[in-house]
Design an enzyme around this catalytic site. Structure first.
Site, PDB file in Angstrom:
ATOM      1  N   ILE A 107       0.840  -1.198   0.000  1.00  0.00           N
ATOM      2  CA  ILE A 107       0.000   0.000   0.000  1.00  0.00           C
ATOM      3  C   ILE A 107       0.876   1.249   0.000  1.00  0.00           C
ATOM      4  O   ILE A 107       0.595   2.221  -0.696  1.00  0.00           O
ATOM      5  CB  ILE A 107      -0.966  -0.009   1.193  1.00  0.00           C
ATOM      6  CG1 ILE A 107      -1.803  -1.294   1.217  1.00  0.00           C
ATOM      7  CG2 ILE A 107      -1.901   1.204   1.115  1.00  0.00           C
ATOM      8  CD1 ILE A 107      -2.732  -1.414   2.414  1.00  0.00           C
TER       9      ILE A 107
ATOM     10  N   THR B  37      -6.351  -0.547  10.298  1.00  0.00           N
ATOM     11  CA  THR B  37      -7.085  -1.611   9.612  1.00  0.00           C
ATOM     12  C   THR B  37      -8.466  -1.812  10.213  1.00  0.00           C
ATOM     13  O   THR B  37      -8.703  -1.470  11.383  1.00  0.00           O
ATOM     14  CB  THR B  37      -6.291  -2.933   9.713  1.00  0.00           C
ATOM     15  OG1 THR B  37      -7.076  -4.009   9.212  1.00  0.00           O
ATOM     16  CG2 THR B  37      -5.931  -3.246  11.153  1.00  0.00           C
TER      17      THR B  37
ATOM     18  N   GLU C 195      -9.516  -4.650  10.947  1.00  0.00           N
ATOM     19  CA  GLU C 195      -9.436  -5.843  11.788  1.00  0.00           C
ATOM     20  C   GLU C 195      -9.363  -5.525  13.281  1.00  0.00           C
ATOM     21  O   GLU C 195      -9.556  -6.412  14.111  1.00  0.00           O
ATOM     22  CB  GLU C 195      -8.256  -6.708  11.350  1.00  0.00           C
ATOM     23  CG  GLU C 195      -8.427  -7.234   9.935  1.00  0.00           C
ATOM     24  CD  GLU C 195      -7.406  -8.283   9.558  1.00  0.00           C
ATOM     25  OE1 GLU C 195      -7.104  -9.146  10.397  1.00  0.00           O
ATOM     26  OE2 GLU C 195      -6.908  -8.238   8.417  1.00  0.00           O
TER      27      GLU C 195
ATOM     28  N   TYR D 274      -1.850  -9.868  15.125  1.00  0.00           N
ATOM     29  CA  TYR D 274      -1.744  -8.747  14.203  1.00  0.00           C
ATOM     30  C   TYR D 274      -2.752  -7.652  14.543  1.00  0.00           C
ATOM     31  O   TYR D 274      -2.387  -6.484  14.742  1.00  0.00           O
ATOM     32  CB  TYR D 274      -1.947  -9.208  12.758  1.00  0.00           C
ATOM     33  CG  TYR D 274      -2.313  -8.082  11.820  1.00  0.00           C
ATOM     34  CD1 TYR D 274      -1.455  -7.006  11.646  1.00  0.00           C
ATOM     35  CD2 TYR D 274      -3.517  -8.081  11.122  1.00  0.00           C
ATOM     36  CE1 TYR D 274      -1.790  -5.952  10.798  1.00  0.00           C
ATOM     37  CE2 TYR D 274      -3.855  -7.041  10.275  1.00  0.00           C
ATOM     38  CZ  TYR D 274      -2.994  -5.975  10.120  1.00  0.00           C
ATOM     39  OH  TYR D 274      -3.328  -4.932   9.296  1.00  0.00           O
TER      40      TYR D 274
ATOM     41  N   LYS E  43      -2.212  -3.733  16.022  1.00  0.00           N
ATOM     42  CA  LYS E  43      -2.686  -2.536  15.341  1.00  0.00           C
ATOM     43  C   LYS E  43      -3.651  -1.754  16.229  1.00  0.00           C
ATOM     44  O   LYS E  43      -3.636  -0.510  16.236  1.00  0.00           O
ATOM     45  CB  LYS E  43      -3.355  -2.901  14.015  1.00  0.00           C
ATOM     46  CG  LYS E  43      -2.403  -3.368  12.935  1.00  0.00           C
ATOM     47  CD  LYS E  43      -1.383  -2.291  12.553  1.00  0.00           C
ATOM     48  CE  LYS E  43      -2.019  -1.133  11.814  1.00  0.00           C
ATOM     49  NZ  LYS E  43      -0.984  -0.126  11.390  1.00  0.00           N
TER      50      LYS E  43
END
Length: 331
Positions: free
Chosen positions: A13, A122, A124, A148, A152
């Protein structure tokens, strides 16, 4: 002249963001800081004018290096992160190091030099949704389900704390699943595209009923530029394209576009979240942003397939090793 520091700017990204920033003239000079882990590659920035884009290999946790680069910049955009869920399940430690300590290091630098920070996060961090649940908003409670996403979530909380406690000027964006050029072929969409190009059978994890809000990387980065231009410090903005689709739908679209006959079911990921969906109405209403590929996943996938077909030299050297790793895990 304006200078922008982009951490993780040689990743998927981030590299696309650097390219779009130069194309749009959003900064005169871009400094890319990247550690070049598995997803960061110098050739992701190939072809860019060296006078406009400066590359620095280094760790976002290196306080001295980060401080020196932040001091030179007007704006900092923080993409640098370990981001592969499967890898976080095998070894969480790099995720804690980069995503938490790295964000802390960067926050201390922008605080010391009074620079503006945009932090990339994110969807998530919110956990997952049931089939009929409303989409995530900026006020949805965090409920991460993997190392993960937990790392974040921690980094997001650090940014908000530094804004409130120290007056750091910062914004946050939480984005849905990206796809497009330069994405590592361990990821779901490029793995299937390169499988077909390599005359391998595409692989669907589990039943394939997991739902993601897919967004083309150019739409994500266009939204980030809108936030940098018109966003309000201290605010969080969700980025999504109304592109909800099951993994089964995605793989069937890829097969249809590429003329492939069928796919193989393989073992699912442990703790695989069921559904992500982003409500991006705040971004659309306040900043007037809209995605190019609104709900048009087929067009975005066709664009992505064409890129991987035309850039075989970029992915071919790592394909066998990636597939060997998946084979060991029954995937």
């Amino acid at each position: 002249m304006s200078t922008m520091l982009v951490t993780g700017g040689a990743g998927f990204i981030g590299a696309n963001f650097v390219r779009l920033t130069i194309e749009r003239g959003a900064a005169d000079h871009v400094v890319v800081l990247d550690k070049l882990t598995y997803a960061g590659r110098r050739d992701n920035l190939a072809g860019l004018d060296a006078s406009a884009v400066e590359f620095v290999e280094g760790d976002v946790c290196d306080a001295g290096l980060v401080s020196s680069l932040v001091a030179r910049a007007d704006t900092v955009v923080h993409f640098a992160a370990e981001s592969h869920n499967d890898n976080s399940l095998r070894d969480p430690s790099p995720f804690i190091h980069t995503n938490i300590l790295g964000t802390y290091t960067l926050l201390e630098a922008v605080r010391a030099h009074d620079r503006y920070l945009h932090h990339i996060s994110t969807d998530e961090v919110f956990g997952d949704l049931g089939p009929g649940d409303p989409r995530f908003t900026e006020t949805t409670a965090y409920a991460p389900s993997s190392p993960y996403s937990a790392s974040k979530a921690s980094s997001d909380h650090l940014v908000r704390a530094w804004v409130r406690s120290f007056g750091v000027r910062a914004t946050i964006s939480n984005c849905s699943n990206n796809y497009g050029p330069y994405q590592h072929i361990e990821k779901f969409i490029p793995r299937q595209i390169t499988n077909i190009l390599d005359r391998r059978t595409p692989k669907l994890y589990g039943t394939g009923e997991q739902i993601r809000d897919w967004i083309h990387v150019d739409d994500h980065n266009d939204a980030v530029l809108a936030i940098l231009s018109r966003g309000r410090s201290g605010e969080t903005y969700n980025i999504g394209s109304d592109g909800e689709a099951t993994n089964r739908t995605v793989i069937e679209l890829i097969c249809d576009l590429m003329g492939a006959e069928g796919y193989e079911h393989v073992a699912d990921r442990p703790g695989h979240d069921q559904r992500y969906a982003m409500d991006a109405s705040k971004l659309r209403t306040e900043l007037g942003w809209s995605p190019r590929y609104t709900g048009d996943l087929r067009a975005g996938l066709a664009d992505t397939i064409a890129w991987y077909r035309d850039n075989e030299a970029w992915w071919r050297p790592i394909k066998d090793a990636v597939e060997a790793g998946y084979a060991k895990r029954g995937q």
